[in-house]
Design an enzyme around this catalytic site. Structure first.
Site, PDB file in Angstrom:
ATOM      1  N   GLN A  83       1.121  -8.792   2.273  1.00  9.61           N
ATOM      2  CA  GLN A  83       2.558  -9.046   2.501  1.00  9.61           C
ATOM      3  C   GLN A  83       3.212  -7.885   3.260  1.00  9.61           C
ATOM      4  OE1 GLN A  83       4.693 -11.522   2.084  1.00  9.61           O
ATOM      5  NE2 GLN A  83       3.257 -12.981   1.208  1.00  9.61           N
ATOM      6  N   SER A  84       2.482  -7.320   4.192  1.00 10.29           N
ATOM      7  CA  SER A  84       2.981  -6.165   4.936  1.00 10.29           C
ATOM      8  C   SER A  84       4.170  -6.513   5.831  1.00 10.29           C
ATOM      9  CB  SER A  84       1.841  -5.616   5.803  1.00 10.29           C
ATOM     10  OG  SER A  84       2.333  -4.731   6.779  1.00 10.29           O
ATOM     11  N   ASN A  85       5.261  -5.761   5.686  1.00 11.57           N
ATOM     12  CA  ASN A  85       6.396  -5.898   6.593  1.00 11.57           C
ATOM     13  C   ASN A  85       6.074  -5.291   7.956  1.00 11.57           C
ATOM     14  OD1 ASN A  85       8.378  -7.005   4.667  1.00 11.57           O
ATOM     15  ND2 ASN A  85       8.135  -5.027   3.646  1.00 11.57           N
TER      16      ASN A  85
END
Ligand SMILES: *Cc1c(COP(=O)(O)O)cnc(C)c1O
Length: 342
Positions: A83-85
């Site tokens: 879930q890396s921004n």
């Protein structure tokens, strides 16, 4: 050389459309009794930017893409958690710049299921047209990304690798530039912020701000972060190292030592990406008092840290605190069930 001149020498690809606003939070001042104690609470809206949903990684990507384009790259290979921004914004900004993007996403958080694996940032990565490599737990994302870049090279392409959070010296310079922006804005407002408060993950955001403050002759200790990834001592060491790498890249004399780095480890809880009760309360308070969104992994924990600091008397009458909103709201959709249960 001045910070402005040093920054001007580095290649930069514009992703921001000017300054992000600074706003006061009267609802939070009231809810925390800060108003009756003469403490002002402000936010800098780095969640409010023109592409990809916004967030702190766009400031880093301005310099990373500048560097990549100068090297003639046609592809960005970025690493991060599922879930890396940073991965999402690398994909969005590569799309804007006409570059291809490959994401190497690893399992940094002990969570799975449809919501976590397919919604939130992962959904957006796909919409932005990135090619995604999902790695299993324990796999080495850096090694994978570097091998992938070599394969692309062999196929006649030119890849630029940007690792975890984009917190290389080049990426972190984006926040030295932000320090200059904050200094100008605070002069304009006539407010000398006591502290600037933010989350600390891969440390480049804190490092860039601290380096910028040092370059401006301000006290880098006024930058205070809440670690969401590493224990306090490790976060301090890596932030200091990165801040000094930023100063070196900018050609600015001077160095920071550990006493210049102000980090709390109190909000980490059970670890990276694992919710805490204080985080849920902080996300809800900011949403229902101000209509502002934070995220469960970074800004929610940091805002919980700010609330705790206010409650325990860290700030006194006449102080003004600036909370840096770093974005990340797509992460809320990956944790929807946890929020609804509470
Ligand atoms: C990456 C991130 C941070 C932390 O920034 P670092 O430079 O990695 O310390 C904070 N907030 C959000 C929303 C992020 O995505």
């Amino acid at each position: 050389m001045s910070l402005t001149d040093s920054l001007r020498k580095l290649p930069r690809y514009d992703l921001l459309d000017g300054e992000t606003p600074i706003q006061r939070l009267p609802g939070i001042e009231e809810a925390t009794a800060a108003s009756s104690r003469g403490i002002g609470i402000y936010v800098k809206r780095d969640d409010f930017m023109s592409i990809g949903g916004g967030g702190n990684k766009l400031r880093k990507l301005e310099f990373l893409l500048g560097d990549a384009l100068r090297q003639g790259a046609d592809t960005i290979v970025a690493t991060g958690g599922r879930q890396s921004n940073f991965a999402r914004l690398a994909a969005a900004s590569a799309a804007r710049a006409g570059l291809k993007c490959e994401l190497v996403l690893s399992r940094m958080v002990p969570r799975d299921g449809d919501e976590y694996d397919r919604n939130g940032n992962v959904l957006l990565d796909d919409l932005f047209g990135a090619h995604i490599h999902h790695l299993d737990a324990g796999a080495d994302a850096t090694a994978f990304a570097e091998a992938r870049a070599r394969d692309l090279q062999q196929a006649g392409r030119t890849a630029y690798v940007a690792l975890l959070g984009g917190s290389s010296a080049v990426g972190s310079v984006g926040y030295a530039s932000c320090a200059l922006e904050i200094a100008k804005q605070s002069d304009g407002l006539g407010i000398d912020f006591t502290e600037i408060v933010l989350p600390n993950g891969s440390s480049g955001t804190h490092a860039g701000l601290a380096a910028g403050y040092k370059a401006l002759g301000r006290d880098p200790k006024q930058i205070r972060s809440h670690s969401v990834l590493a224990v306090q001592s490790n976060a301090i060491a890596s932030t200091m190292e990165k801040a000094n790498a930023v100063l070196a890249l900018l050609g600015i004399d001077g160095a920071l030592d550990e006493t210049d780095i102000n980090i709390s480890g109190k909000q980490l809880g059970d670890g990276y990406g694992i919710p805490t009760a204080a985080m849920f309360d902080a996300v809800r308070l900011l949403a229902n008092r101000e209509g502002l969104l934070t995220d469960p992994v970074y800004s929610g924990k940091a805002f919980a840290g700010l609330l705790d600091d206010i409650a325990t008397g860290r700030y006194k009458a006449g102080d003004n605190v600036l909370f840096l909103m770093t974005g990340g709201s797509p992460g809320l959709y990956a944790y929807a069930r946890d929020f609804l249960r509470r």
